[in-house]
Design a protein around this motif. Structure first.
Motif, PDB file in Angstrom:
ATOM      1  N   ASP A   1       0.811  -1.220   0.000  1.00 12.17           N
ATOM      2  CA  ASP A   1       0.000   0.000   0.000  1.00 12.17           C
ATOM      3  C   ASP A   1       0.846   1.272   0.000  1.00 12.17           C
ATOM      4  OD1 ASP A   1       0.905   0.185   2.598  1.00 12.17           O
ATOM      5  OD2 ASP A   1      -0.959  -0.504   3.488  1.00 12.17           O
ATOM      6  N   LYS A   2       2.098   1.146  -0.422  1.00 13.86           N
ATOM      7  CA  LYS A   2       2.980   2.312  -0.458  1.00 13.86           C
ATOM      8  C   LYS A   2       2.424   3.402  -1.371  1.00 13.86           C
ATOM      9  CE  LYS A   2       7.724   3.798  -1.418  1.00 13.86           C
ATOM     10  NZ  LYS A   2       9.105   3.388  -1.775  1.00 13.86           N
ATOM     11  N   GLN A   3       1.959   3.024  -2.554  1.00 13.02           N
ATOM     12  CA  GLN A   3       1.449   4.016  -3.503  1.00 13.02           C
ATOM     13  C   GLN A   3       0.259   4.768  -2.913  1.00 13.02           C
ATOM     14  OE1 GLN A   3       0.533   2.475  -7.373  1.00 13.02           O
ATOM     15  NE2 GLN A   3      -0.139   4.451  -8.179  1.00 13.02           N
ATOM     16  N   LEU A   4      -0.657   4.031  -2.252  1.00 13.45           N
ATOM     17  CA  LEU A   4      -1.810   4.666  -1.621  1.00 13.45           C
ATOM     18  C   LEU A   4      -1.363   5.647  -0.548  1.00 13.45           C
ATOM     19  CD1 LEU A   4      -4.831   4.931  -0.853  1.00 13.45           C
ATOM     20  CD2 LEU A   4      -4.502   2.915   0.639  1.00 13.45           C
ATOM     21  N   SER A   5      -0.447   5.194   0.293  1.00 13.09           N
ATOM     22  CA  SER A   5       0.013   6.030   1.402  1.00 13.09           C
ATOM     23  C   SER A   5       0.746   7.273   0.902  1.00 13.09           C
ATOM     24  CB  SER A   5       0.917   5.211   2.326  1.00 13.09           C
ATOM     25  OG  SER A   5       1.281   5.964   3.455  1.00 13.09           O
ATOM     26  N   CYS A   6       1.615   7.099  -0.094  1.00 10.43           N
ATOM     27  CA  CYS A   6       2.431   8.207  -0.595  1.00 10.43           C
ATOM     28  C   CYS A   6       1.599   9.253  -1.340  1.00 10.43           C
ATOM     29  CB  CYS A   6       3.550   7.680  -1.493  1.00 10.43           C
ATOM     30  SG  CYS A   6       4.831   6.769  -0.586  1.00 10.43           S
ATOM     31  N   SER A   7       0.433   8.856  -1.784  1.00  8.53           N
ATOM     32  CA  SER A   7      -0.439   9.804  -2.487  1.00  8.53           C
ATOM     33  C   SER A   7      -1.496  10.408  -1.559  1.00  8.53           C
ATOM     34  CB  SER A   7      -1.117   9.118  -3.676  1.00  8.53           C
ATOM     35  OG  SER A   7      -1.939   8.043  -3.236  1.00  8.53           O
ATOM     36  N   SER A   8      -1.431  10.023  -0.287  1.00 12.51           N
ATOM     37  CA  SER A   8      -2.436  10.503   0.679  1.00 12.51           C
ATOM     38  C   SER A   8      -1.952  11.790   1.335  1.00 12.51           C
ATOM     39  CB  SER A   8      -2.696   9.424   1.739  1.00 12.51           C
ATOM     40  OG  SER A   8      -3.209   8.260   1.146  1.00 12.51           O
ATOM     41  N   ILE A   9      -2.342  12.917   0.750  1.00 10.97           N
ATOM     42  CA  ILE A   9      -2.038  14.244   1.292  1.00 10.97           C
ATOM     43  C   ILE A   9      -3.364  15.001   1.272  1.00 10.97           C
ATOM     44  CG2 ILE A   9      -0.673  16.348   1.029  1.00 10.97           C
ATOM     45  CD1 ILE A   9       1.256  14.536  -0.726  1.00 10.97           C
ATOM     46  N   GLU A  10      -3.936  15.231   2.451  1.00  8.09           N
ATOM     47  CA  GLU A  10      -5.323  15.683   2.508  1.00  8.09           C
ATOM     48  C   GLU A  10      -5.479  16.922   3.389  1.00  8.09           C
ATOM     49  OE1 GLU A  10      -9.674  13.884   3.905  1.00  8.09           O
ATOM     50  OE2 GLU A  10      -7.866  12.626   3.951  1.00  8.09           O
ATOM     51  N   GLU A  11      -6.202  17.898   2.873  1.00  6.37           N
ATOM     52  CA  GLU A  11      -6.541  19.070   3.676  1.00  6.37           C
ATOM     53  C   GLU A  11      -7.692  18.681   4.610  1.00  6.37           C
ATOM     54  OE1 GLU A  11      -7.756  23.706   2.931  1.00  6.37           O
ATOM     55  OE2 GLU A  11      -8.799  22.131   1.821  1.00  6.37           O
ATOM     56  N   VAL A  12      -7.451  18.744   5.904  1.00  4.99           N
ATOM     57  CA  VAL A  12      -8.494  18.370   6.864  1.00  4.99           C
ATOM     58  C   VAL A  12      -9.090  19.603   7.547  1.00  4.99           C
ATOM     59  CG1 VAL A  12      -7.597  16.048   7.261  1.00  4.99           C
ATOM     60  CG2 VAL A  12      -6.725  17.947   8.643  1.00  4.99           C
ATOM     61  N   TYR A  13      -8.395  20.739   7.442  1.00  4.18           N
ATOM     62  CA  TYR A  13      -8.960  22.003   7.944  1.00  4.18           C
ATOM     63  C   TYR A  13      -8.648  23.072   6.903  1.00  4.18           C
ATOM     64  CZ  TYR A  13     -10.285  25.698  11.234  1.00  4.18           C
ATOM     65  OH  TYR A  13     -10.920  26.757  11.847  1.00  4.18           O
ATOM     66  N   PRO A  14      -9.694  23.587   6.217  1.00  3.27           N
ATOM     67  CA  PRO A  14      -9.456  24.559   5.137  1.00  3.27           C
ATOM     68  C   PRO A  14      -8.957  25.891   5.668  1.00  3.27           C
ATOM     69  CG  PRO A  14     -11.792  24.315   5.566  1.00  3.27           C
ATOM     70  CD  PRO A  14     -11.107  23.279   6.401  1.00  3.27           C
ATOM     71  N   LEU A  15      -8.222  26.598   4.833  1.00  4.25           N
ATOM     72  CA  LEU A  15      -7.597  27.858   5.223  1.00  4.25           C
ATOM     73  C   LEU A  15      -8.645  28.876   5.676  1.00  4.25           C
ATOM     74  CD1 LEU A  15      -4.771  29.206   5.300  1.00  4.25           C
ATOM     75  CD2 LEU A  15      -5.286  30.150   3.032  1.00  4.25           C
ATOM     76  N   GLY A  16      -8.487  29.333   6.890  1.00  4.00           N
ATOM     77  CA  GLY A  16      -9.415  30.308   7.452  1.00  4.00           C
ATOM     78  C   GLY A  16      -9.089  30.559   8.899  1.00  4.00           C
ATOM     79  N   ALA A  17      -9.899  31.352   9.564  1.00  2.00           N
ATOM     80  CA  ALA A  17      -9.669  31.643  10.977  1.00  2.00           C
ATOM     81  C   ALA A  17      -9.805  30.380  11.814  1.00  2.00           C
ATOM     82  CB  ALA A  17     -10.650  32.714  11.448  1.00  2.00           C
TER      83      ALA A  17
END
Length: 473
Positions: A224-240
């Motif tokens: 699952d290296k390919q899955l893991s290496c492509s997992s870059i996720e915004e979990v809190y969008p830019l804002g206050a």
């Protein structure tokens, strides 16, 4: 006339017979090789064998090869044993090696009875010289004290300075499997999340913050290296910052897979690309416990991010990182125009993120220059290099001197010749020892100068901040 003619013929025949006899006498006798004789080529090779001239200069001695008997019979670690382990060398030397010298050395001098002092010394070095000078000398020459100027906060926090512009803070959170490791009973991930929440909770309302998790999918296996290496996720969008939403974002991922550090920075670059440096100050904080494992180039990614039109600064906080990881992450931070700091616990993390540029009174009081343990380590490290170098030099001199007395007692060299060789051995030994000691003292002085400079700067900084903090009170 007829009688005269016969007389001439008789004379010619007699002369021819005499010439033939002389010719037979001049022919060489065929050589008969006697039993046990050495063929000419072997005799010539033995006669041409030359004992190399022993070193007479410091440079030559440092690069000399090991003596024949030393190479054949003595372990290098035994020869260079430190004084605390002196018994290793001396027991072997007295119980074994001196007997080898007594067996091996006399034969040469029994065959060579007309040697001068230089030739005797040459042969003894050829048999008994150390071949380890270069190893320890190179270490001593390249020795550095290792003292580092501590980070001394000099002014406003980076976030405070950034408030003069609209500020974007993007946090890249390493969620690779190694973040599961525990520190004091809690996982690195849990401790890092708490520290990030404390940090973001102190940001002013006009600072935008965004949180990305990377490497948080997969199980860290090759499959699952390919899955893991492509997992870059915004979990809190830019804002206050909003405490409840940020807490929920932090709870949405855990430590899991591989480490796409370069990919995370490339994503941040794309994410911030519309926020130009004229109107925004873009700061990227990376929280990681290790190095790139997804085959990316984090140094190139950090440099591209910083050199771009958005001019983002990349700061990296290494969370409980080993020495190799620290070196790599520091290089990445430098390429990104930012700084690297390593922390081992949440309180250190808070100090890096929140109080980095504005020390408290306790921080000022606790700040020191070169610590005692660093001083002790520096001195021990220098001794650990110089001592074996001195030992192999002294022990070579002793071996040669003992060999001279052995030859003298066996009446293979005269007293006067023995004294000349001993004097030459002493001269060469002193040449080495003086230089090695001078080099050690030079390195000690360099360390002292660096230590004094660091201590002086720290004391000046403390005096300045004592005054500033007392003024605030």
């Amino acid at each position: 006339m007829k009688r005269i003619h016969y007389q001439y013929v008789a004379m010619i025949v007699a002369c021819l017979m005499m010439l033939e006899a002389c010719s037979e006498k001049q022919k060489p006798e065929p050589e008969v090789e006697s039993e046990g004789s050495i063929p000419d080529e072997e005799t010539k090779a033995a006669a041409d064998e030359q004992i190399p001239v022993a070193a007479r200069t410091l440079e030559e001695m440092i690069s000399q090869p090991a003596g024949q008997l030393i190479e054949a019979h003595m372990d290098p670690e035994v020869e260079a044993a430190r004084l605390v382990d002196w018994v290793y060398y001396h027991r072997f030397y007295e119980d074994t090696f001196q007997g080898i010298m007594e067996d091996e050395l006399p034969a040469y001098f029994e065959e060579h009875t007309d040697l001068n002092a230089d030739e005797v010394y040459d042969y003894l070095v050829y048999q008994l010289g150390s071949g380890q000078y270069a190893t320890f000398y190179d270490q001593l020459s390249s020795y550095t004290h290792g003292y580092v100027m501590p980070e001394l906060p000099e002014g406003e926090d980076e976030i405070e300075i950034a408030k003069r512009q609209k500020t974007n803070v993007v946090i890249l959170m390493d969620a690779s499997g190694s973040m599961k490791a525990e520190i004091g009973g809690e996982s690195r991930m849990a401790l890092a999340k708490q520290a990030i929440e404390d940090f973001t909770g102190q940001l002013s309302d006009d600072v935008n913050v965004s949180l990305f998790a990377y490497g948080h999918k997969g199980a860290g296996t090759e499959a699952d290296k390919q899955l893991s290496c492509s997992s870059i996720e915004e979990v809190y969008p830019l804002g206050a910052y909003e405490a409840g939403s940020f807490q929920k974002a932090m709870d949405s991922f855990g430590a899991s897979g591989w480490t796409p550090l370069a990919g995370a920075m490339e994503t941040a670059h794309e994410y911030l690309s519309s926020y130009d440096k004229e109107h925004y100050r873009n700061i990227v904080y990376i929280v990681s416990d290790g190095v790139e494992t997804c085959d990316g180039d984090p140094v190139a990614a950090a440099k591209k991010l910083h050199d771009s039109d958005i001019e983002a600064k990349v700061n990296i906080i290494g969370f409980d990182v080993d020495d190799e990881g620290q070196n790599e992450l520091k290089t990445v931070a430098e390429a990104g125009g930012g700084e690297y700091a390593t922390v081992r616990n949440p309180s250190e993390f808070e100090g890096v993120l929140i109080k980095k540029w504005k020390p408290s009174m306790m921080q000022v009081m606790g700040q020191q220059g070169v610590m005692l343990h660093d001083l002790v380590h520096q001195k021990e490290a220098l001794i650990a290099i110089h001592e074996p170098l001195k030992n192999i030099s002294d022990r070579e001199t002793t071996r040669i001197n003992d060999a001279v007395y052995l030859l003298k007692n066996k009446e293979l060299i005269e007293d006067e010749l023995a004294n000349e060789v001993l004097e030459l051995s002493k001269e060469m030994g002193e040449l080495r020892s003086v230089h090695f000691n001078e080099l050690k003292e030079q390195k000690s002085e360099e360390a002292k100068q660096a230590r004094d400079e660091i201590d002086a700067k720290v004391e000046a900084w403390k005096e300045k901040w004592y005054a500033e903090l007392e003024k605030d009170e």
